[in-house]
Design a protein around this motif. Structure first.
Motif, short mmCIF file in Angstrom:
data_model
loop_
_atom_site.label_atom_id
_atom_site.label_comp_id
_atom_site.label_asym_id
_atom_site.label_seq_id
_atom_site.Cartn_x
_atom_site.Cartn_y
_atom_site.Cartn_z
N GLN A 160 -38.55 3.40 26.84
CA GLN A 160 -38.46 4.83 26.37
C GLN A 160 -38.34 4.21 25.09
OE1 GLN A 160 -33.91 5.17 27.24
NE2 GLN A 160 -34.00 6.26 29.09
N VAL A 161 -38.10 2.95 24.61
CA VAL A 161 -38.22 1.82 22.98
C VAL A 161 -39.52 1.97 23.05
CG1 VAL A 161 -38.70 -0.13 22.16
CG2 VAL A 161 -36.40 0.51 23.31
N GLN A 162 -40.70 1.93 24.13
CA GLN A 162 -41.49 1.30 24.50
C GLN A 162 -43.13 2.54 24.24
OE1 GLN A 162 -42.43 -0.90 28.49
NE2 GLN A 162 -43.77 -1.83 26.79
N THR A 163 -41.98 3.72 24.62
CA THR A 163 -42.99 5.26 23.99
C THR A 163 -42.67 5.94 23.04
OG1 THR A 163 -42.50 5.67 27.00
CG2 THR A 163 -42.90 7.54 25.73
N LEU A 164 -41.35 5.77 23.02
CA LEU A 164 -41.07 6.15 21.08
C LEU A 164 -41.86 5.48 20.11
CD1 LEU A 164 -38.85 7.91 20.31
CD2 LEU A 164 -37.61 6.16 19.84
N ARG A 165 -41.90 4.35 20.01
CA ARG A 165 -43.07 3.33 18.98
C ARG A 165 -44.56 4.08 19.66
NH1 ARG A 165 -43.67 -1.38 15.89
NH2 ARG A 165 -45.45 -0.78 14.68
N ASN A 166 -44.58 3.71 21.44
CA ASN A 166 -45.69 4.60 20.69
C ASN A 166 -46.02 6.17 20.61
OD1 ASN A 166 -48.45 6.80 22.64
ND2 ASN A 166 -49.11 4.57 22.49
N LEU A 167 -45.51 6.97 20.69
CA LEU A 167 -45.31 7.86 19.60
C LEU A 167 -45.35 8.17 18.52
CD1 LEU A 167 -42.93 10.17 21.92
CD2 LEU A 167 -45.36 11.04 22.26
N LEU A 168 -44.21 7.23 17.73
CA LEU A 168 -44.11 7.21 16.01
C LEU A 168 -45.97 5.99 15.39
CD1 LEU A 168 -40.58 5.86 15.61
CD2 LEU A 168 -41.81 7.57 15.44
N ASP A 169 -46.56 5.63 16.40
CA ASP A 169 -47.79 5.49 16.21
C ASP A 169 -48.61 6.42 15.63
OD1 ASP A 169 -46.88 2.53 15.54
OD2 ASP A 169 -47.04 1.82 17.48
N LYS A 170 -48.66 6.71 17.10
CA LYS A 170 -49.87 8.35 17.03
C LYS A 170 -49.56 8.89 15.54
CE LYS A 170 -51.17 8.88 20.85
NZ LYS A 170 -51.88 9.10 22.43
N HIS A 171 -47.97 9.16 15.13
CA HIS A 171 -47.80 10.01 14.22
C HIS A 171 -47.41 11.65 15.00
CE1 HIS A 171 -48.31 7.24 11.10
NE2 HIS A 171 -49.53 7.30 11.57
N CYS A 172 -46.87 11.07 15.45
CA CYS A 172 -46.35 12.86 16.52
C CYS A 172 -44.71 12.49 16.38
CB CYS A 172 -46.04 12.17 17.99
SG CYS A 172 -47.77 11.80 18.29
N ILE A 173 -44.14 13.43 16.07
CA ILE A 173 -42.94 14.25 16.03
C ILE A 173 -42.22 14.01 17.15
CG2 ILE A 173 -41.86 15.68 15.00
CD1 ILE A 173 -43.83 16.82 13.69
#
Length: 222
Positions: free
Chosen positions: A35-48
């Motif tokens: 969950q942490v890794q996926t959330l960070r990945n989404l933030l890095d890709k500038h998703c919401i």
């Protein structure tokens, strides 16, 4: 790109809903590694990214002006989330994302197909990467075996191993179901995949197996 956990499923600006049940298995005071890794990945890709437990998913979806691009769920509630997923929204799970990120997604998808042809007395190996203390309603030791026997019959033979206790001889098994391997690196997971392939034993992972057993694998984005 195996380093990009959500790969081509989302792009900058996309709204993504993460469904994260906080049940007895969830560690107190923190999120689990996928969950942490996926959330960070989404933030890095500038998703919401937007997070909720299963109970709040209808409220969250109703509050959005437009449906999310993607819903990522805990595999244990795949079936419930699939029923709530809006038309046009793609669905996947943390375990499925880990399957691509750390393993061989094609081998895992092919392995899941063997579930539909599993003999009544088939033998399955459930492999957990970490040696944790089993919790009440543990997915690998309780929920997944229960689902397997419900769908495939009570005569199914299931062995469970954890940590480094992965058998050298896999030839007696009809299928291996591996966890998401959040505590393993890709090299370790691929070593097990190659071992299974060399011995002619199909291998899949928790999320893909659960999707197949609940009849929604064709609706899951990988």
């Amino acid at each position: 790109n195996i380093e990009d956990i959500t790969h081509s499923l989302v792009k900058a600006g996309d709204t993504v809903v993460l469904v994260m049940p906080q049940d007895a298995q969830a560690p107190k005071g923190r999120l689990i590694q996928p969950q942490v890794q996926t959330l960070r990945n989404l933030l890095d890709k500038h998703c919401i990214p937007m997070c909720c437990a299963l109970e709040e998913l209808p409220q969250l979806l109703a509050s959005l002006v437009a449906p999310p691009r993607l819903i990522i769920t805990d595999s244990q509630v795949f079936a419930q989330v699939e029923k709530l997923t809006p038309a046009g929204t793609r669905l996947t799970s943390f375990s499925v994302l880990m399957a691509r990120h750390k393993g061989d997604i094609d081998a895992f998808a092919d392995g899941a197909k063997t579930l539909s042809a599993m003999p009544a007395n088939g033998r399955i190996l459930i492999a957990e990467a970490c040696s944790h203390i089993p919790q009440n309603e543990d997915i690998g030791r309780v929920k997944l075996p229960r689902l397997l026997r419900k769908k495939l019959g009570e005569d199914l033979r299931i062995d469970i191993v954890s940590g480094n206790d992965f058998p050298e001889d896999l030839s007696g098994y009809d299928l291996i179901i591996h966890c998401g391997a959040c505590m393993f690196n890709r090299r370790a997971v691929m070593s097990r995949v190659r071992q299974a392939k060399a011995q002619g034993v199909p291998i899949t992972n928790y999320g893909i197996a659960i999707a197949a057993l609940t009849g929604i694998l064709d609706k899951v984005a990988m």
